[in-house]
Design an enzyme around this catalytic site. Structure first.
Site, mmCIF file in Angstrom:
data_model
loop_
_atom_site.group_PDB
_atom_site.id
_atom_site.type_symbol
_atom_site.label_atom_id
_atom_site.label_comp_id
_atom_site.label_asym_id
_atom_site.label_seq_id
_atom_site.Cartn_x
_atom_site.Cartn_y
_atom_site.Cartn_z
ATOM 1 C CG ASN A 1 -1.742 1.204 1.402
ATOM 2 O OD1 ASN A 1 -1.815 2.033 0.498
ATOM 3 N ND2 ASN A 1 -2.383 1.334 2.559
ATOM 4 C CE LYS B 1 -0.160 3.119 4.853
ATOM 5 N NZ LYS B 1 -0.041 3.195 6.304
ATOM 6 C CG HIS C 1 -5.793 1.699 5.460
ATOM 7 N ND1 HIS C 1 -5.317 2.626 6.356
ATOM 8 C CD2 HIS C 1 -4.767 0.846 5.205
ATOM 9 C CE1 HIS C 1 -4.050 2.344 6.638
ATOM 10 N NE2 HIS C 1 -3.695 1.264 5.956
ATOM 11 C CD GLU D 1 -2.944 5.280 6.910
ATOM 12 O OE1 GLU D 1 -2.965 5.336 5.671
ATOM 13 O OE2 GLU D 1 -2.005 4.737 7.553
ATOM 14 C CD GLU E 1 -3.080 -2.486 7.438
ATOM 15 O OE1 GLU E 1 -2.013 -2.722 6.852
ATOM 16 O OE2 GLU E 1 -3.717 -1.423 7.283
ATOM 17 N N GLY F 1 2.924 2.305 10.810
ATOM 18 C CA GLY F 1 3.844 3.424 10.658
ATOM 19 C C GLY F 1 4.586 3.811 11.926
ATOM 20 C CB SER G 1 5.780 -1.736 11.811
ATOM 21 O OG SER G 1 5.355 -0.412 12.100
HETATM 22 P P1 13P Z 1 3.313 0.438 7.646
HETATM 23 O O1 13P Z 1 3.823 -0.843 7.037
HETATM 24 O O2 13P Z 1 3.996 1.650 7.146
HETATM 25 O O3 13P Z 1 3.218 0.336 9.136
HETATM 26 O O4 13P Z 1 1.774 0.598 7.113
HETATM 27 C C1 13P Z 1 0.908 -0.460 7.248
HETATM 28 C C2 13P Z 1 -0.336 -0.150 6.505
HETATM 29 O O5 13P Z 1 -1.114 0.684 6.922
HETATM 30 C C3 13P Z 1 -0.584 -0.841 5.237
HETATM 31 O O6 13P Z 1 -1.878 -0.629 4.782
#
Ligand code: 13P
Length: 253
Positions: free
Chosen positions: A9, A11, A97, A99, A169, A175, A215
């Site tokens: 992803n 983003k 997601h 976010e 997740e 992150g 992560s």
């Molecule tokens: P990270 O791998 O940067 O922690 O992000 C995970 C994520 O949100 C994937 O959709």
């Protein structure tokens, strides 16, 4: 045998040129080095989809999108429909997601509509669930995940959801560099599979790939992927570097 998937992803990262370079590096590494049937899914921003898709000339490297609108078409300025994504070459779409839940107020009722629209357009939904730090500290993570799974999926039949992928997740691991331990992740994945079994039956639950995200990196991937109910990863930061992304794919034994 469940499909093994490592999805990247991106983003809201990468310019057009950077995105194309990353995609072609991944495809080249994949062709040269990956001899398993792990499916890689590249999930760039909408605007790069068509151009990235044209570079993906390997049967195990697929294309996905990060979101879609819940309606089929119409006067929704600035939005992108599931059918557009499909016609642009996407096979997968991330929905729910954390976010999107956190910054855009998306919740289960809306997400059920998005899943329905995505399925109707022939997209495979990657439906994301996961608890916040506070919810885990209060020991409410199982309740939260149950309501996220049930709230969006209970309106469907097993037949309708046969292309479903779930991603666990934990918000506190996204992150942050904090990864759920393989045991913590396995515990939640088994819980999710059990919820799916109760609602849709054992054979369905055994077929749904459940990915871990938060992560994931080349150092921790192998141990996570060795767990019985962890069928791959949804990778953010480490998917922006071709070498890291391929090393994560190679972590499957
Ligand atoms: P990270 O791998 O940067 O922690 O992000 C995970 C994520 O949100 C994937 O959709």
């Amino acid at each position: 045998m469940r499909k093994k998937i490592v999805a990247g992803n991106w983003k809201m990262n990468k310019s057009f040129e950077e995105g194309l370079a990353l995609a072609s590096e991944i495809v080249n590494f994949y062709k040269d080095e990956v001899h398993s049937d792990v499916e890689a899914v590249l999930i760039p921003p909408f605007i790069h989809l068509v151009s990235v898709g044209r570079l993906l000339d390997h049967p195990h490297v697929q294309l996905g999108a990060q979101n879609c609108h819940q309606e089929v078409s119409g006067a929704y300025t600035g939005e992108v429909s599931a059918a557009m994504l499909s016609s642009a070459g996407a096979q997968y779409v991330i929905l729910g997601h954390s976010e999107r839940r956190q910054y855009f107020g998306e919740e289960e009722g809306l997400l059920a509509k998005k899943i329905r629209t995505a399925l109707a357009a022939g997209l495979k939904p990657i439906y994301c669930v996961g608890e916040t730090k506070e919810e885990r500290e209060d020991n409410r993570h199982f309740d939260v995940i149950e309501s996220q799974v049930e709230g969006a999926l209970s309106v469907f039949s097993a037949e309708e959801l046969k292309t479903l992928v779930i991603a666990y997740e934990p918000v506190w691991a996204i992150g942050t560099g904090l990864t759920a331990s393989p045991e913590q992740a396995q515990e939640v994945h088994a819980f999710i599979r059990n919820l799916l079994e109760k609602r849709f039956g054992a054979s369905f639950s055994q077929l749904v790939p459940i990915l871990y995200g938060g992560s994931v990196n080349p150092t921790n991937a192998a141990e996570l992927f060795s767990k019985r109910d962890i069928d791959g990863g949804l990778v953010g930061g480490a998917s922006l570097k071709s070498r890291d992304f391929i090393n994560i794919i190679q972590s499957f034994v």
